[in-house]
Write a protein that holds these residues in place. Structure first.
Motif, PDB file in Angstrom:
ATOM      1  N   CYS A  62       0.834  -1.198   0.000  1.00 51.27           N
ATOM      2  CA  CYS A  62       0.000   0.000   0.000  1.00 51.27           C
ATOM      3  C   CYS A  62       0.871   1.252   0.000  1.00 51.27           C
ATOM      4  O   CYS A  62       1.828   1.347   0.763  1.00 51.27           O
ATOM      5  CB  CYS A  62      -0.907   0.002   1.236  1.00 51.27           C
ATOM      6  SG  CYS A  62      -1.786   1.568   1.456  1.00 51.27           S
ATOM      7  N   CYS A  75      -0.013   2.903   3.834  1.00 47.96           N
ATOM      8  CA  CYS A  75       0.346   2.260   5.099  1.00 47.96           C
ATOM      9  C   CYS A  75       1.388   1.161   4.950  1.00 47.96           C
ATOM     10  O   CYS A  75       1.911   0.652   5.943  1.00 47.96           O
ATOM     11  CB  CYS A  75      -0.891   1.719   5.807  1.00 47.96           C
ATOM     12  SG  CYS A  75      -1.602   0.269   5.002  1.00 47.96           S
ATOM     13  N   VAL A 107       1.057  -1.914   3.877  1.00 46.64           N
ATOM     14  CA  VAL A 107       0.612  -3.288   4.065  1.00 46.64           C
ATOM     15  C   VAL A 107       0.614  -4.005   2.712  1.00 46.64           C
ATOM     16  O   VAL A 107       0.427  -3.380   1.671  1.00 46.64           O
ATOM     17  CB  VAL A 107      -0.783  -3.311   4.742  1.00 46.64           C
ATOM     18  CG1 VAL A 107      -1.910  -3.342   3.737  1.00 46.64           C
ATOM     19  CG2 VAL A 107      -0.884  -4.478   5.707  1.00 46.64           C
ATOM     20  N   CYS A 152      -6.782   0.073  -0.570  1.00 50.30           N
ATOM     21  CA  CYS A 152      -6.192  -0.718   0.508  1.00 50.30           C
ATOM     22  C   CYS A 152      -7.275  -1.163   1.490  1.00 50.30           C
ATOM     23  O   CYS A 152      -8.068  -0.349   1.962  1.00 50.30           O
ATOM     24  CB  CYS A 152      -5.134   0.108   1.248  1.00 50.30           C
ATOM     25  SG  CYS A 152      -4.468  -0.714   2.692  1.00 50.30           S
ATOM     26  N   CYS A 179      -6.025   0.407   5.297  1.00 52.28           N
ATOM     27  CA  CYS A 179      -6.178   1.812   5.666  1.00 52.28           C
ATOM     28  C   CYS A 179      -7.186   2.562   4.794  1.00 52.28           C
ATOM     29  O   CYS A 179      -7.527   3.702   5.069  1.00 52.28           O
ATOM     30  CB  CYS A 179      -4.827   2.526   5.604  1.00 52.28           C
ATOM     31  SG  CYS A 179      -4.230   2.765   3.926  1.00 52.28           S
TER      32      CYS A 179
HETATM   33 ZN   LIG Z   1      -3.038   0.951   3.301  1.00 53.24          ZN
END
Ligand SMILES: [Zn+2]
Length: 237
Positions: free
Chosen positions: A5, A8, A10, A19, A22
């Protein structure tokens, strides 16, 4: 293939537009604006540009048939449908259910109306201008016809008196025919009256009036005229 992402960090599927962790919209997601699609449909829908904008290859059919103007009518209806569609339904259909907030209401009404106006003026101009051009060209050719008609009695009386056609205009011994800016050359050749519109009219060819003895009278035939049929007087077509 996975990626991370942009917000964030991830790990997430590469093609995912948002995402799950987030909620950040990813860079690879191109938001399709409903208002923009409608505006494009109203302005350049004739060429299917709104379909290409929405990533639909079949905009090509609009492009192929633009000369019929039918795609423009279709696009205008589609533009209205786009505007009538709720943002939620639109996002589900074109934005994978994602939203970038609601689009502004004022633009929704005014901008398309402006483009509808421009499109209508364009359609009317495309239809009316050639028709108007034909009309003005016909009236210019009519001025040449009037000149020819002025000469007919003189040619007829010459023929009755001498039993032959006048070879040229000078033989008629009459005042020069009254012409106008739209009349170019005036000639008589063995009784045939040839009147050409002025070069400035842009009309090629000439009115050709051929006299024919019919019993004791003379009739005039102008069907051999070399002017574009669209501009000829009805009796010469
Ligand atoms: Zn994210």
């Amino acid at each position: 293939m996975n990626k991370y992402c942009s917000s964030c960090g991830v790990e997430m599927p590469a093609e995912a537009p948002q995402c799950r962790s987030c909620g950040a919209i990813q860079d690879n997601f191109v938001y399709k604006s409903r208002v923009a699609a409608a505006v494009i449909a109203f302005s350049t829908g004739l060429f299917g540009i709104h379909r290409f904008y929405l990533g639909q290859w079949w905009g090509i059919f609009y492009l192929l048939f633009f000369w019929t103007y039918i795609p423009m009518l279709v696009a205008i209806i589609e533009g209205i449908v786009f505007l009538a569609t709720s943002q939620k339904v639109w996002n589900d259909k074109y934005n994978r259910g994602l939203s970038l907030g609601t689009e502004k209401g004022g633009v929704v009404v005014i901008v398309p109306l402006v483009f509808i106006g421009i499109a209508m003026v364009g359609i009317i101009a495309a239809i009316a201008l050639p028709a108007y051009q034909d009309y003005t060209n016909r009236s210019k050719v009519l001025e040449s016809k009037l000149v020819a008609q002025q000469l007919m009695p003189a040619v007829e009386s010459y023929a009755f008196e001498r039993q032959q056609w006048p070879r040229n205009l000078e033989q008629l011994d009459i005042a020069a025919p009254r012409t106008s800016d739209n009349v170019g050359s005036v000639e008589i050749d063995a009784g045939v009256i040839i009147v050409a519109p002025a070069a400035s009219t842009g009309i090629a060819g000439a009115l050709v009036y051929i006299p024919k003895a019919q019993g004791s009278s003379i009739v005039w035939d102008c069907t051999e005229s070399t002017i574009d049929k669209r501009y000829l007087p009805a009796d010469c077509r």
